[in-house]
Design a protein around this motif. Sequence first.
Motif, mmCIF file in Angstrom:
data_model
loop_
_atom_site.group_PDB
_atom_site.id
_atom_site.type_symbol
_atom_site.label_atom_id
_atom_site.label_comp_id
_atom_site.label_asym_id
_atom_site.label_seq_id
_atom_site.Cartn_x
_atom_site.Cartn_y
_atom_site.Cartn_z
ATOM 1 N N LYS A 88 -60.523 -88.462 -44.191
ATOM 2 C CA LYS A 88 -59.590 -89.039 -43.221
ATOM 3 C C LYS A 88 -59.281 -88.274 -42.132
ATOM 4 O O LYS A 88 -59.085 -88.756 -40.981
ATOM 5 N N LYS A 89 -59.178 -86.820 -42.304
ATOM 6 C CA LYS A 89 -58.738 -86.069 -41.158
ATOM 7 C C LYS A 89 -59.846 -85.900 -40.157
ATOM 8 O O LYS A 89 -59.573 -85.912 -39.061
ATOM 9 N N ILE A 90 -61.016 -85.737 -40.581
ATOM 10 C CA ILE A 90 -62.330 -85.683 -39.522
ATOM 11 C C ILE A 90 -62.905 -87.005 -39.209
ATOM 12 O O ILE A 90 -63.599 -86.928 -38.274
ATOM 13 N N ARG A 91 -62.113 -88.296 -39.765
ATOM 14 C CA ARG A 91 -62.810 -89.336 -39.427
ATOM 15 C C ARG A 91 -62.757 -89.845 -37.640
ATOM 16 O O ARG A 91 -63.777 -89.989 -37.243
ATOM 17 N N PRO A 147 -61.872 -87.615 -35.057
ATOM 18 C CA PRO A 147 -62.846 -87.027 -34.015
ATOM 19 C C PRO A 147 -64.143 -87.230 -34.235
ATOM 20 O O PRO A 147 -64.948 -87.328 -33.135
ATOM 21 N N LEU A 148 -64.731 -87.431 -35.439
ATOM 22 C CA LEU A 148 -66.131 -87.651 -35.561
ATOM 23 C C LEU A 148 -66.284 -89.114 -34.819
ATOM 24 O O LEU A 148 -67.418 -89.119 -34.080
ATOM 25 N N LEU A 149 -65.736 -90.027 -34.959
ATOM 26 C CA LEU A 149 -65.913 -91.599 -34.329
ATOM 27 C C LEU A 149 -65.959 -91.337 -32.830
ATOM 28 O O LEU A 149 -66.880 -91.868 -32.071
ATOM 29 N N ILE A 150 -65.149 -90.423 -32.236
ATOM 30 C CA ILE A 150 -64.935 -90.377 -30.820
ATOM 31 C C ILE A 150 -66.188 -89.539 -30.530
ATOM 32 O O ILE A 150 -66.846 -89.964 -29.372
ATOM 33 N N ILE A 151 -66.504 -88.493 -31.098
ATOM 34 C CA ILE A 151 -67.760 -87.622 -30.713
ATOM 35 C C ILE A 151 -68.901 -88.641 -30.927
ATOM 36 O O ILE A 151 -69.937 -88.545 -29.827
ATOM 37 N N MET A 152 -69.259 -89.589 -31.927
ATOM 38 C CA MET A 152 -70.209 -90.411 -31.902
ATOM 39 C C MET A 152 -70.186 -91.405 -30.928
ATOM 40 O O MET A 152 -71.102 -91.786 -30.126
ATOM 41 N N LEU A 153 -68.864 -91.924 -30.287
ATOM 42 C CA LEU A 153 -68.829 -93.062 -29.312
ATOM 43 C C LEU A 153 -69.216 -92.351 -27.839
ATOM 44 O O LEU A 153 -70.033 -92.734 -27.066
ATOM 45 N N ILE A 154 -68.829 -90.919 -27.602
ATOM 46 C CA ILE A 154 -69.206 -90.220 -26.477
ATOM 47 C C ILE A 154 -70.851 -90.165 -26.406
ATOM 48 O O ILE A 154 -71.324 -90.328 -25.433
ATOM 49 N N PHE A 155 -71.311 -89.863 -27.625
ATOM 50 C CA PHE A 155 -72.912 -89.457 -27.610
ATOM 51 C C PHE A 155 -73.651 -90.984 -27.401
ATOM 52 O O PHE A 155 -74.554 -91.185 -26.601
ATOM 53 N N ILE A 156 -72.937 -91.995 -27.991
ATOM 54 C CA ILE A 156 -73.765 -93.243 -27.869
ATOM 55 C C ILE A 156 -73.418 -93.687 -26.284
ATOM 56 O O ILE A 156 -74.479 -94.069 -25.541
#
Lengths: 176, 134, 103
Positions: free
Chosen positions: C3-6, C8-17
Amino acid sequence: MDLLLSILILTLIIAMLRENDSLRLVVYFTGFSLLMSALYFLYHAYDVALAEIAIGSAILPLIFIIAIGKQKTFVVISRVKDDFMNEEENSPGQTLLRGFAHRYGLKTEIHFEGQTRLKGAFRRRNADLMVIKSRRDGKYIFLMKSSSVLHYKMQRIVEGHRNLRFEVVEEDQIYD
Amino acid sequence: MKDSDSIRCIARILYPFMLLFGCYIIIFGDVSPGGGFQGGVILATARLVTLYIPEKADIDVEIFNLAEKLLFLLLLLLGLLSLFTVGGLFTNVLSAELPHEIRRWFLVILNLAIGIKVSSGLTLIFTQFVKEGE
Amino acid sequence: MIKKIRTPLLIIMLIFIFLFSLSGIPGILEEEPDSTIGDLVIERGYSDTSSKNLVAAILLDYRLFDSVFEAAILLISAAGVLYMTRLPLKDKTMKGGKGNERQ
């Protein structure tokens, strides 16, 4: 010119976001789509402007206004017609229901019907509540749809009265 | 709403002009801005104006339903017809050797079909909405 | 832990997309191509479709498939509205009518 229009559209959008009243929101939306079609016209997209001006400023507001007007009424069907519930506004049942609806900003509409007709779970008139009289113990039963948002609140009010009972019906259940 | 005399009068004057404008937009859709969808929406809006005219307020929805279904089938058929005449799906039925003045009629017929279909569909939708709202 | 890394991971993925999709737009990361579909339509639209309005040329000839199914969407939504606002199905099957006896 197009910069001015863009700034106007942005201010309208912010006003729409900060608005709480639904009817005013529809009026803002109409103005928004009029300005949008003017902007399309300035950018030489005449086809899109024609479609936008007809849909966004005539048909969508009509549908929204009808939906809002429908949402703001609390429709009650009553099969009981005696001292508890009759056409006069100060009978105890009507006072209870009107007070309840007034608390949530709704307008009350009460229809009286005969005992004989069977019907599905209020679907024909989109009623929110139905009042009938129990044959066994003489209590008045308030029926509400299980999908209605207000039925928990109604239940809490009904529990305070001795001669009332509350029941929840499913969407496609027939009650006779 | 329906009791205002001035609105009723203006609606009576405006109604034929809106119909005319909608028909113009549909028929000249391939030479000037507009087309089937836009003209159909304007025709539906003209129907909206008749809600102010009490004598015209009642219509039967079934006709619009039938028209919409049949015109959708007609559109599909027009799309499929070009397979037999030209050899490709969903293009102009008339072959490319014909002059432009004759090939243009395919677009006019398509615009008419789309326009009547869209106007009957939207009319059906908001007639039902108004009936439900009363 | 998850839950803690979910977030930031999502934000990083969105930036990459977002960056990945940005690279597809001509003129930002790639150089602009020589000709686009708009040039093709302007050049050949009238002789292909014999329509002077190029929007109508695209809607009614090049992309007629899309237009037909756009009409289908309107048909389906109108059928949905008609279904919701007519008499309920049970009454209809009992009386056998076509929905004319609205109250």
